[in-house]
Structures are given as C-alpha cells and as structure tokens.
Design an enzyme around this catalytic site. Structure first.
Site, mmCIF file in Angstrom:
data_model
loop_
_atom_site.group_PDB
_atom_site.id
_atom_site.type_symbol
_atom_site.label_atom_id
_atom_site.label_comp_id
_atom_site.label_asym_id
_atom_site.label_seq_id
_atom_site.Cartn_x
_atom_site.Cartn_y
_atom_site.Cartn_z
ATOM 1 N N SER A 68 -9.909 -0.802 6.885
ATOM 2 C CA SER A 68 -9.311 -0.592 5.558
ATOM 3 C C SER A 68 -8.525 -1.766 4.990
ATOM 4 O O SER A 68 -8.141 -1.726 3.820
ATOM 5 C CB SER A 68 -8.400 0.643 5.586
ATOM 6 N N SER A 71 -9.766 1.405 2.518
ATOM 7 C CA SER A 71 -8.875 2.176 1.685
ATOM 8 C C SER A 71 -7.747 1.363 1.037
ATOM 9 O O SER A 71 -7.125 1.843 0.101
ATOM 10 C CB SER A 71 -8.242 3.298 2.512
ATOM 11 N N LYS A 74 0.853 -1.188 0.000
ATOM 12 C CA LYS A 74 0.000 0.000 0.000
ATOM 13 C C LYS A 74 0.889 1.237 0.000
ATOM 14 O O LYS A 74 1.891 1.286 0.733
ATOM 15 C CB LYS A 74 -0.901 -0.037 1.239
#
Lengths: 476, 100
Positions: A176, A152, A77
């Site tokens: 997330s 996310s 990420k």
C-alpha cells in the site's frame, strides 16, 4: 514540474534563506488550485500548518535548529492518529473521532521539523489498491485524472505527485505504499517490519502493517525514514535497535553488488509488456553501473498473493472487532447490544471492509481454520525460506512494483480478485517482513510511470537504498 | 479443491462477525468469497507436511516493561468520544433479558 526536494527546502529554512511559513503557503496554494480535481486529502489543516511553520521560523530566528526536516510540508495518511485532528481511515465508522494522541511516526516527524499539512485519503482501513474504497470518494491520479492513484496510500502518493507536499507518510500491509508510489511516479519505501513503530497506526493486519515514507526522491524518502525509525517502547513489535543510518549509503553506487531479477515476477501472467521491458532495462542499467545482475527463481513468491488474502483478512477480522459502537465512533441505536453491534458495523463499514471481515472470519472459523489460515501460515514459512535461499546468492532482488501502469477508475471495482492481483509483486516481501522500495523508472502504457521494486532481506535497508538511488540516477 | 460457499454459510459467518447483511449482499458475498477461496486453493493444495507456521515475521518474544504505573488517558478523555456515557462509564444497550 521541477520542485525543490524536501532536503533542499529544509536546508533553505534552517539557514534562514526561506521562511517555513512561505514554504507552507506555496504548497497550500497548489492544494487550493488542484485539490478539487485530485481529492488527495480528507482534511487540509491549513491553519494548523501555518501556526506550526511560524514556530519553526521562530526557532530559526532564535538561533535554534528545528531539525533535518525543518519546515517541510508533510501529508499524513488518514489512518495515522493525530492529536486534535480527526482521523477517519476513510470510514464512516470513525466519523467524528478525534484521537487523544499522536502516532509515534507522526510525533517523530514533527520533532524533526516537518509541518503537517493534512490527512490523506485511503481505501477504507487501508483495504484496497486504488483508493476507490473510500467512504469519501476516490482520489484521482494527478498525472491523468481518469485513472486511479493506486492504493491504499493513494492520497499520500497523489499529494506528493501533485506537489501538495514533498513528503508523505503511508502504511503498507501488502504493497500500500509501493504500489501507489509506482502508479503516481514517486518513491515509496516499506521498511523492515519493526523498524518503524506502529503505535498510533490504526491496525489492519498487525503482523504485516508498517509505516513508511513517500517522496519525490530516494534521498527525501530516506531522510523521512531516518526521522521516524527506531525503537518505541509503546510498540512491543518495534525492533529494539537504533534507527538505521542510511543517508551515507545513497552515493555508494552498486559496483559489485549481486542483484537478482525474480523470474516469477518478471514473466508473470498479467504483467504488462512495457512494465516487463522497463524491468529488463533497469536490470541492464544496473549491470552497466557495475552490479552483477542475474535472473533468480524465487518460486514461493507466486504463493504470496493467495496466502496474503487469507492471512491479512484473518488478522483484519480480529482487529476490526473493536469497532462496536461502544467507546468511540458511530453507533446506531438499537434496543439490545447484539443488534446495536450488527446495525452499527453494517452501516459503518463499506463493502470491501465487510468482504475482508467475512473472508477472514471464514478462514478462522471452526472446520476451515487449518485448511485456510493454518495452511497460509505454513506457506508464509515457505516464502521466507524461498527468499532466504535467494539472498544467499544475492544482495538485493528486483521486480516490477505493480503489474500495470495506473488503470482507469471503475475498471476493477466490480471484480475483487482482479483488484487483488494489483498486489502480486508486493505481498511476498510483506509476508517475509522484508524491506522494499519502489523507484520510478521510465513509462509504460499511456506515458504513465512504471515503478521498479528493490527488495532486500530483513534490515537490508542500506543495500536497498543504494540500489534505489542508483536506479533513480539511471532512470530514462 | 473448489470452494463452495452457500448463502447459509455466508449468513453464519456474518453472524460470527456481527454484520447484518441484506439478502443481495449474502448472494454477492457467497459468489465473491468462493472466487477468492478458489484462488487460495493454490496454497491450500501445497504439501506443507512438517512445515512450521509463521505467525509473525520477527523472532520476537514476550516484551515486558517494569511493573510501574505510568499516566494514561484520564477517565474524562477516555469517555469524551463515547456515543453514550453514564456516571463516568460507557453506557450500552441491554445485554441480558427479554425484549422490552
């Protein structure tokens, strides 16, 4: 698409049966083919990955063991710092920034032999539930490109689901990792707060943020967690204890375990009927496998979402004060410093980040602090107490991970509160600092995957992964 | 309690947060913040008399390390990504004084 697990790939590389370079090339070929549609990555680090894989192969050739994740492609990420690779948090305000150090979770995964193949898209600064709040455009769900991958950590979940990498790291503040894992049909694990170092994870809400794995199987997720977990002197909130040993728990089954289905999250308004049906099937299947399953009321879970959307923005408004155009990132030229701050921040942050900074600043401002922030902190205590009461009677708790399957792009962007409701099942364990795991279990609307969330008390990862592995075996 | 956020409140909060909002953003955030705060009213109304606040999920205390210098970023590395640098330091626009 049946792809080998990360552990199978690592085994093949360690024994010299396959080369790490060949494994990386195979994954990069899939990226090249499908990435234009999916947009899982902010950056594909092809050259760096080939070079790292060649080093893994060289170590095997020298008779060394490159580690338990030898040669396994890993997607990161893009809020995890990577030395020498740009880290953007999908925000314009960090344009061009190249971190001078690696996040601890990244360096540990690499030390275990994993090969970083790229940085994945996210909602800007991890604020969102669909990956649509990215300055670089949305990621699409590989299972149905008109739909979101969740967020996310949507880029990481999509990368795993699309076969771009068997392993990914995400971050989870209120769901997330788990929610995008559920929407993309992969496994996502949020560890107990403090199990994984936050050093080098760009801060959103520091009392909630945790780094964790996404993978196609529970076993792979556990292997990555074991690689990154453990005390780190560089993060004063990391627990001063060794990484938990979890692989040995996977095959232990659920015989005799007491598992509670959280009533409030099973029947909550907005839970799609098919998602509710999968939850009850999962509970029945666990009972069939020998667990003692019962319904349990955990009333404070219903207060999780409103408390979260005061506490997380409050912490964010403080953490994001550092983006001031002085030391790194974007700066808009203005004649005096205050107008430089305001111009830079207004141009650099997207609408959701501004909304949360505004909300958090409001909740912390004079005259409102006690009614909003202080009250939410006291409710956080009630949530922890409510869980503690449930865990006196149960070893693990069960709920849906997300109230619906993957929703169409654009369908919730105009209504922030509707988007926030995507996190209704996941925020409570985040506020408590507890571990939680999402495992795919059947499908719902449109044939899209449904995720079941397994929760456990602090440091209850061993029992949590036992239940998760059992669910994986029992899934339709 | 129904939250009422006026455009003036929004403008005040934006100033505190060092954000510069366009008039249409002020309107939009006024209604969206009110919507979220209305939702939060559910917890604002709970009886929490005598409940201690939780700031952090772990019972952590101050964590200290031995007071021994260890190498950090070099000055060159620390300054290498700054928008503006002068004489080995971060350079910022004027902080005090009148308009030029």
């Amino acid at each position: 698409m049946t792809l080998p697990t990360a552990l199978d790939l690592a085994q093949a590389v360690r024994t010299g049966e396959r080369s790490a370079v060949e494994v990386v090339e195979e994954h990069l070929a899939r990226v090249e083919e499908a990435e234009p549609e999916v947009h899982a990555f902010n950056l594909v680090a092809g050259e760096e990955a080939r070079a790292a894989a060649a080093q893994v192969d060289a170590r095997v050739a020298r008779g060394e063991d490159p580690g338990p994740l030898a040669g396994v492609p890993l997607a990161l990420k893009d809020n995890l710092c990577t030395r020498g690779l740009p880290t953007t948090c999908s925000s314009r305000i960090l344009a061009g920034w190249v971190p001078p150090y690696d996040a601890t979770a990244v360096s540990r995964a690499v030390r275990s032999g994993a090969v970083v193949i790229g940085k994945t898209n996210l909602d800007e600064f991890a604020m969102g539930s669909s990956t649509e709040n990215s300055a670089f455009g949305p990621t699409r769900n590989p299972l149905d490109p008109i739909r979101v991958p969740g967020g996310s950590s949507g880029g990481s979940a999509a990368a795993v689901a699309a076969g771009f990498a068997p392993l990914a790291l995400g971050s989870d503040t209120g769901g997330s990792i788990r929610q995008p894992a559920a929407l993309c049909g992969v496994v996502g694990l949020k560890p107990t707060y403090g199990v994984v170092s936050r050093y080098g994870l760009v801060a959103f809400a520091s009392s909630l943020d945790q780094v964790g794995p996404l993978a196609r199987t529970v076993g792979d997720a556990v292997a990555l967690l074991e690689a990154i977990a453990g005390h780190d002197p560089a993060d004063s909130t990391s627990l001063d204890r060794p990484a938990p040993a979890l692989s040995g728990c996977l095959a232990q089954g659920v015989e005799g375990l007491r598992i509670g289905v959280i009533q409030e999250l099973a029947g909550v308004e907005g839970i799609a009927p098919e998602v509710g049906a999968r939850l009850h099937e999962a509970a029945d299947a666990l009972a069939g496998a020998g667990a003692k399953v019962d319904e349990v009321s955990v009333p404070a879970t219903m207060w999780g979402l409103p408390a979260y959307y005061l506490l997380a923005p409050a912490e964010a408004s403080s953490n994001l004060a550092r983006y001031d155009g002085v030391r790194y990132g974007l700066r808009l030229a203005r004649p005096d410093i205050t107008s430089m701050y305001e111009a830079t921040r207004s141009a650099g942050f997207g609408p959701e980040v501004k909304r949360r900074i505004m909300l958090g600043t409001f909740a912390l401002s004079a005259g409102y602090y006690d009614a909003y922030y202080g009250q939410a902190q006291r409710v956080r205590t009630l949530i922890i107490e409510s869980f503690a009461a449930a865990y006196e009677r149960f070893d693990a708790l069960l709920s849906p991970t997300a109230p619906t399957t993957a929703f169409p792009l654009g369908s919730r962007t105009a209504d922030p509160l509707a988007m926030y409701l995507s996190d209704v099942c996941t925020v409570a364990s985040s506020l408590a600092g507890h571990p939680a795991l999402s495992v795919p279990f059947g499908t719902g609307e449109g044939g899209l995957p449904v995720g079941i969330q397994v929760m456990a008390p602090a440091l209850g990862e061993p029992v949590m992964v036992r239940v998760g592995a059992a669910l994986e075996d029992l899934a339709p | 309690m129904a939250a009422r956020i006026s455009p003036a409140d929004v403008a005040h909060v934006a100033r505190l947060a060092r954000l510069e909002l366009a008039p249409e953003e002020v309107e939009l955030y006024a209604s969206q913040l009110a919507q979220v705060l209305d939702y939060a009213a559910e917890v604002a109304a709970l009886d929490t008399e005598g409940v201690a606040p939780t700031a952090h999920p772990l019972p952590v205390r101050n964590v200290l390390r031995p007071d021994v210098p260890v190498p950090g970023l070099s000055r060159e590395e620390a300054l290498s990504q700054a928008p503006e640098v002068e004489e080995g330091q971060f350079r910022v626009p004027r902080i005090l004084g009148e308009e030029p």
